[in-house]
Design a protein around this motif. Structure first.
Motif, short mmCIF file in Angstrom:
data_model
loop_
_atom_site.label_atom_id
_atom_site.label_comp_id
_atom_site.label_asym_id
_atom_site.label_seq_id
_atom_site.Cartn_x
_atom_site.Cartn_y
_atom_site.Cartn_z
N LEU A 1 27.03 -1.02 -16.19
CA LEU A 1 26.40 -2.29 -16.59
C LEU A 1 27.09 -3.50 -15.97
O LEU A 1 26.57 -4.13 -15.05
CB LEU A 1 26.37 -2.39 -18.12
N ASP A 2 28.30 -3.82 -16.44
CA ASP A 2 29.00 -5.00 -15.93
C ASP A 2 29.34 -4.85 -14.46
O ASP A 2 29.91 -3.84 -14.03
CB ASP A 2 30.27 -5.26 -16.74
N ASP A 3 28.98 -5.86 -13.68
CA ASP A 3 29.22 -5.93 -12.24
C ASP A 3 28.44 -4.87 -11.45
O ASP A 3 28.71 -4.67 -10.27
CB ASP A 3 30.73 -5.82 -11.93
N THR A 4 27.49 -4.23 -12.13
CA THR A 4 26.56 -3.30 -11.46
C THR A 4 25.12 -3.75 -11.69
O THR A 4 24.35 -3.90 -10.75
CB THR A 4 26.75 -1.86 -11.96
N SER B 1 27.16 -10.63 -19.23
CA SER B 1 26.08 -11.59 -19.05
C SER B 1 24.72 -10.87 -19.03
O SER B 1 24.64 -9.69 -18.70
CB SER B 1 26.26 -12.34 -17.73
N PRO B 2 23.65 -11.57 -19.36
CA PRO B 2 22.31 -10.97 -19.30
C PRO B 2 21.94 -10.61 -17.86
O PRO B 2 22.38 -11.28 -16.92
CB PRO B 2 21.39 -12.07 -19.84
N ILE B 3 21.11 -9.59 -17.71
CA ILE B 3 20.65 -9.24 -16.38
C ILE B 3 19.74 -10.35 -15.85
O ILE B 3 19.06 -11.04 -16.61
CB ILE B 3 19.89 -7.89 -16.36
N ASP B 4 19.76 -10.52 -14.55
CA ASP B 4 18.92 -11.50 -13.88
C ASP B 4 17.45 -11.07 -13.99
O ASP B 4 17.16 -9.87 -14.03
CB ASP B 4 19.34 -11.56 -12.41
N PRO B 5 16.50 -12.02 -14.06
CA PRO B 5 15.09 -11.65 -14.12
C PRO B 5 14.67 -10.71 -12.98
O PRO B 5 13.81 -9.83 -13.18
CB PRO B 5 14.37 -13.00 -14.02
N ARG B 6 15.27 -10.88 -11.80
CA ARG B 6 14.95 -9.99 -10.68
C ARG B 6 15.37 -8.56 -10.99
O ARG B 6 14.63 -7.61 -10.72
CB ARG B 6 15.66 -10.48 -9.42
N ALA C 1 25.35 -3.40 -29.10
CA ALA C 1 24.89 -4.79 -29.21
C ALA C 1 24.96 -5.50 -27.86
O ALA C 1 24.12 -6.34 -27.55
CB ALA C 1 25.73 -5.54 -30.24
N GLN C 2 25.95 -5.15 -27.07
CA GLN C 2 26.08 -5.74 -25.74
C GLN C 2 24.95 -5.26 -24.83
O GLN C 2 24.38 -6.04 -24.06
CB GLN C 2 27.44 -5.37 -25.13
N PHE C 3 24.61 -3.97 -24.92
CA PHE C 3 23.49 -3.43 -24.15
C PHE C 3 22.20 -4.17 -24.51
O PHE C 3 21.38 -4.48 -23.64
CB PHE C 3 23.31 -1.94 -24.45
N THR C 4 22.04 -4.43 -25.80
CA THR C 4 20.84 -5.13 -26.27
C THR C 4 20.76 -6.53 -25.67
O THR C 4 19.72 -6.94 -25.14
CB THR C 4 20.82 -5.21 -27.81
N MET C 5 21.88 -7.27 -25.77
CA MET C 5 21.90 -8.64 -25.26
C MET C 5 21.74 -8.71 -23.75
O MET C 5 21.00 -9.54 -23.23
CB MET C 5 23.23 -9.30 -25.68
N GLN C 6 22.41 -7.79 -23.04
CA GLN C 6 22.42 -7.86 -21.58
C GLN C 6 21.16 -7.26 -20.95
O GLN C 6 20.69 -7.75 -19.92
CB GLN C 6 23.65 -7.15 -21.01
N VAL C 7 20.64 -6.20 -21.55
CA VAL C 7 19.54 -5.47 -20.91
C VAL C 7 18.24 -5.54 -21.72
O VAL C 7 17.26 -6.13 -21.29
CB VAL C 7 19.92 -3.99 -20.66
N ILE C 8 18.23 -4.92 -22.90
CA ILE C 8 16.99 -4.72 -23.64
C ILE C 8 16.24 -6.02 -23.90
O ILE C 8 15.03 -6.11 -23.69
CB ILE C 8 17.26 -4.00 -24.98
N ASP C 9 16.96 -7.05 -24.36
CA ASP C 9 16.31 -8.32 -24.70
C ASP C 9 15.70 -9.01 -23.48
O ASP C 9 14.92 -9.97 -23.64
CB ASP C 9 17.31 -9.27 -25.37
N ASN C 10 16.05 -8.56 -22.29
CA ASN C 10 15.58 -9.22 -21.07
C ASN C 10 14.51 -8.41 -20.32
O ASN C 10 14.06 -8.83 -19.26
CB ASN C 10 16.77 -9.49 -20.15
N LEU C 11 14.11 -7.27 -20.89
CA LEU C 11 13.04 -6.47 -20.30
C LEU C 11 11.71 -6.97 -20.86
O LEU C 11 11.16 -6.41 -21.81
CB LEU C 11 13.25 -4.98 -20.59
N VAL C 12 11.21 -8.04 -20.29
CA VAL C 12 10.00 -8.70 -20.78
C VAL C 12 8.76 -7.89 -20.39
O VAL C 12 8.64 -7.41 -19.26
CB VAL C 12 9.90 -10.12 -20.20
N ASP C 13 7.86 -7.73 -21.35
CA ASP C 13 6.58 -7.04 -21.12
C ASP C 13 6.73 -5.58 -20.71
O ASP C 13 5.86 -5.03 -20.04
CB ASP C 13 5.75 -7.78 -20.06
N VAL C 14 7.84 -4.94 -21.10
CA VAL C 14 7.98 -3.51 -20.84
C VAL C 14 7.20 -2.75 -21.91
O VAL C 14 7.24 -3.11 -23.09
CB VAL C 14 9.47 -3.09 -20.83
#
Length: 258
Positions: A13-16, A22-27, A50-63
């Protein structure tokens, strides 16, 4: 080759997938959603759920819900495993440390960090965390800004020295260099290789049909056990490298008949 046509792609996750904590970039979010259409996806990293949720899951829009059933989350270096069932994230297993193991780990890493001069006075959030299945030392605290983390140990010398010293004190536990300022302690043999092996057992996807992408595949890094296990690996230095790789991998997978 599995590297060309993996059935499952696993990521640190981090630095990958994202800058540290930090949250994943929209790209990156868009690429992961596209990847879920053509392969199973796993995220395996040292952070808590909780970190996975904040960084990844919450940013997967319209999945869509079906895609989420193909996403495997393995927090705390694979010592925990979550699957999405009926729209909810369910814990499949957790290889928790005993109270004695936690106490010895906390004492060992704090005393060693102080002796080496790595116990910083200015921090952002807790330095030590009990994550149930993992004890994590974060030199500048969990909420430290990325720039400060990058500067603290740019060449990795501090983390390596700390990891080696703590490992000597805890021969029955596993001590690995984690993110940019962190060291992770788990049960002996319970690392990312363990997580990937369990993932193969629980999904029925052979390790030979998996691909791992990470930034800490060096011998002291917490991604290294996956490489040592024999899983095909791709080394990256940041999420931009991962994004560039996926822009090539996804179209290749789309042309493969499953």
């Amino acid at each position: 080759m599995a590297t060309q046509n993996p059935l499952l792609v696993a990521f640190d996750l981090d630095d990958t997938l994202a800058p540290s904590k930090s949250p994943i970039d929209p790209r990156m979010a868009e690429l992961l959603i596209r990847l879920l259409d053509v392969a199973e996806v796993c995220v395996i990293s040292g952070g808590q759920f909780a970190q996975f949720t904040m960084q990844v899951i919450d940013n997967l829009v319209d999945v869509d819900a079906a895609a989420l059933t193909r996403l495997h989350l393995m927090p705390t270096c694979g010592t925990q495993y979550y699957r999405n069932e009926d729209g909810a994230w369910v814990q499949v297993y957790a290889e928790n440390l005993t109270d004695d193991q936690k106490q010895r780990a906390l004492i060992a890493v704090e005393e060693t960090a102080r002796e080496l001069g790595y116990w910083e006075a200015e921090t952002w959030g807790p330095i030590l965390e009990d994550r149930g299945s993992q004890i994590t030392f974060s030199a500048l605290g969990q909420a430290a800004p990325v720039a400060a983390k990058t500067q603290w140990d740019a060449d990795g010398v501090k983390k390596t020295a700390l990891r080696e010293a703590v490992q000597t004190l805890l021969p029955d536990l596993e001590v690995r260099s984690g993110g940019s300022t962190s060291v992770d302690i788990t049960r002996r043999g319970i690392d990312k290789a363990y997580g990937m092996t369990r993932l193969a057992e629980l999904t029925g996807i052979p390790l030979d049909d998996m691909l791992f992408v990470g930034d800490r595949l060096d011998e002291n890094g917490n991604d290294y056990p996956v490489k040592a296990l024999g899983v095909d690996c791709v080394a990256v230095e940041g999420w931009e490298d991962t994004a560039a790789f996926l822009t090539t991998l996804i179209p290749a997978l789309q042309t493969v008949s499953r």
